[in-house]
Design a protein around this motif. Structure first.
Motif, mmCIF file in Angstrom:
data_model
loop_
_atom_site.group_PDB
_atom_site.id
_atom_site.type_symbol
_atom_site.label_atom_id
_atom_site.label_comp_id
_atom_site.label_asym_id
_atom_site.label_seq_id
_atom_site.Cartn_x
_atom_site.Cartn_y
_atom_site.Cartn_z
ATOM 1 N N ILE A 177 0.845 -1.192 0.000
ATOM 2 C CA ILE A 177 0.000 0.000 0.000
ATOM 3 C C ILE A 177 0.882 1.245 0.000
ATOM 4 C CG2 ILE A 177 -1.641 1.385 1.340
ATOM 5 C CD1 ILE A 177 -2.892 -1.164 2.309
ATOM 6 N N THR A 178 0.522 2.224 -0.813
ATOM 7 C CA THR A 178 1.175 3.527 -0.791
ATOM 8 C C THR A 178 0.151 4.567 -0.349
ATOM 9 O OG1 THR A 178 2.691 2.912 -2.576
ATOM 10 C CG2 THR A 178 2.418 5.269 -2.126
ATOM 11 N N ILE A 179 0.476 5.275 0.706
ATOM 12 C CA ILE A 179 -0.447 6.260 1.274
ATOM 13 C C ILE A 179 -0.274 7.601 0.551
ATOM 14 C CG2 ILE A 179 -1.202 7.356 3.422
ATOM 15 C CD1 ILE A 179 -1.445 4.311 3.407
ATOM 16 N N PRO A 180 -1.355 8.312 0.241
ATOM 17 C CA PRO A 180 -1.247 9.614 -0.438
ATOM 18 C C PRO A 180 -0.441 10.632 0.365
ATOM 19 C CG PRO A 180 -3.505 8.818 -0.442
ATOM 20 C CD PRO A 180 -2.748 7.910 0.456
ATOM 21 N N GLU A 208 1.318 -6.766 3.280
ATOM 22 C CA GLU A 208 2.708 -7.197 3.218
ATOM 23 C C GLU A 208 3.706 -6.041 3.197
ATOM 24 O OE1 GLU A 208 3.341 -9.927 0.046
ATOM 25 O OE2 GLU A 208 2.006 -11.460 0.905
ATOM 26 N N SER A 209 3.331 -4.926 2.607
ATOM 27 C CA SER A 209 4.256 -3.787 2.564
ATOM 28 C C SER A 209 3.470 -2.487 2.522
ATOM 29 C CB SER A 209 5.187 -3.873 1.347
ATOM 30 O OG SER A 209 4.459 -3.736 0.149
ATOM 31 N N ILE A 210 4.115 -1.430 3.018
ATOM 32 C CA ILE A 210 3.449 -0.133 3.038
ATOM 33 C C ILE A 210 4.501 0.969 3.013
ATOM 34 C CG2 ILE A 210 3.334 0.010 5.569
ATOM 35 C CD1 ILE A 210 0.540 1.318 5.169
ATOM 36 N N THR A 211 4.211 2.047 2.306
ATOM 37 C CA THR A 211 5.078 3.224 2.276
ATOM 38 C C THR A 211 4.320 4.394 2.886
ATOM 39 O OG1 THR A 211 6.256 2.482 0.301
ATOM 40 C CG2 THR A 211 6.355 4.839 0.823
ATOM 41 N N ILE A 212 4.876 4.938 3.955
ATOM 42 C CA ILE A 212 4.263 6.083 4.633
ATOM 43 C C ILE A 212 4.874 7.351 4.051
ATOM 44 C CG2 ILE A 212 3.935 7.238 6.853
ATOM 45 C CD1 ILE A 212 4.141 4.476 8.171
ATOM 46 N N PRO A 213 4.071 8.295 3.586
ATOM 47 C CA PRO A 213 4.606 9.467 2.884
ATOM 48 C C PRO A 213 5.310 10.462 3.796
ATOM 49 C CG PRO A 213 2.253 9.692 3.179
ATOM 50 C CD PRO A 213 2.599 8.310 3.645
ATOM 51 N N GLU A 214 6.189 11.232 3.203
ATOM 52 C CA GLU A 214 6.853 12.324 3.910
ATOM 53 C C GLU A 214 5.788 13.320 4.374
ATOM 54 O OE1 GLU A 214 10.084 13.591 5.663
ATOM 55 O OE2 GLU A 214 10.235 12.028 4.137
ATOM 56 N N GLY A 215 5.949 13.820 5.572
ATOM 57 C CA GLY A 215 4.972 14.731 6.157
ATOM 58 C C GLY A 215 4.258 14.136 7.348
ATOM 59 N N ILE A 227 9.396 4.288 6.322
ATOM 60 C CA ILE A 227 8.989 5.346 7.242
ATOM 61 C C ILE A 227 9.671 6.648 6.845
ATOM 62 C CG2 ILE A 227 9.000 6.074 9.655
ATOM 63 C CD1 ILE A 227 8.980 3.167 10.468
ATOM 64 N N PRO A 228 8.951 7.766 6.791
ATOM 65 C CA PRO A 228 9.543 9.029 6.340
ATOM 66 C C PRO A 228 10.430 9.692 7.388
ATOM 67 C CG PRO A 228 7.300 9.406 7.048
ATOM 68 C CD PRO A 228 7.515 7.922 7.133
#
Length: 205
Positions: free
Chosen positions: A1-4, A22-29, A49-50
């Motif tokens: 998952i990629t979070i906006p 299984e995987s996730i990218t937390i956005p900068e901010g 993690i940003p």
């Protein structure tokens, strides 16, 4: 998952019990991962993690049994109680120098954890923060900080504490520039650290 990128905070229980994640990218901010945010995400293997993150909440990753490694950003100052509790596949952790508080049993039950690195500035660390980390072989601490951590960690873990060598200050040096010297018929100059002497005939007008 990629979070906006528009997301700035993860509330409590945001992904609790998502056993297929299984995987996730937390956005900068994003500055905080709330309590129980990824609790019992048993298939979670990768999380980005940003650098903007400052706090990992209580039970945030507790029970993430497939998580083998995690990079905690330099900006994080607080790791909440039971934050990585029972992450049984987690093998190593480097806690960045900005962390000031590591709460109750933050890494307890991480049975695959073999090495961890602690920073200088921690002013609050729970005695049982690494409880039941049965594979733990070394707790790396800064130079001259062994006694500090021995006062805060249980006696059975004192033998695991290893002091890192003090970092040598980086000293910037200026390149020496040798002057050109004129002595009668000679010019002596430095070239690539070798002295080159060149006899020059003095021209008479």
């Amino acid at each position: 998952i990629t979070i906006p990128d528009s997301v700035t905070e993860f509330g409590g229980s945001a992904f609790e019990g998502c056993t297929s994640l299984e995987s996730i990218t937390i956005p900068e901010g994003v500055t905080e991962i709330g309590s129980i945010a990824f609790y019992d995400c048993t298939s979670l293997k990768s999380i980005t993690i940003p650098e903007s993150l400052t706090k990992i909440g209580n039970w945030a990753f507790s029970g993430c049994t497939s998580l083998k490694s995690i990079t905690i950003p330099e900006g994080v100052t607080e790791i909440g109680a039971y934050a990585f509790n029972d992450c049984t596949s987690l093998e190593s952790v480097v806690i960045p120098k900005g962390v000031r508080k590591i709460e109750e049993r933050a890494f307890a039950g991480c049975t695959s954890l073999t090495t961890l690195t602690l920073p200088t500035g921690v002013n609050k660390i729970d005695e049982r923060v690494f409880d039941k980390c049965s594979a733990l072989a070394a707790i790396n601490v800064p130079a001259k900080k062994a006694d500090y951590y021995k006062q805060r960690l249980p006696e059975e873990q004192h033998s695991l504490i290893v002091e890192r060598e003090a970092e040598k200050p980086c000293v910037k040096t200026k390149k020496a520039k040798l002057p050109t010297m004129y002595e009668d018929k000679y010019i002596i100059e430095a070239t690539n650290n070798k002295t080159l002497a060149t006899a020059v005939a003095k021209m008479e007008q």
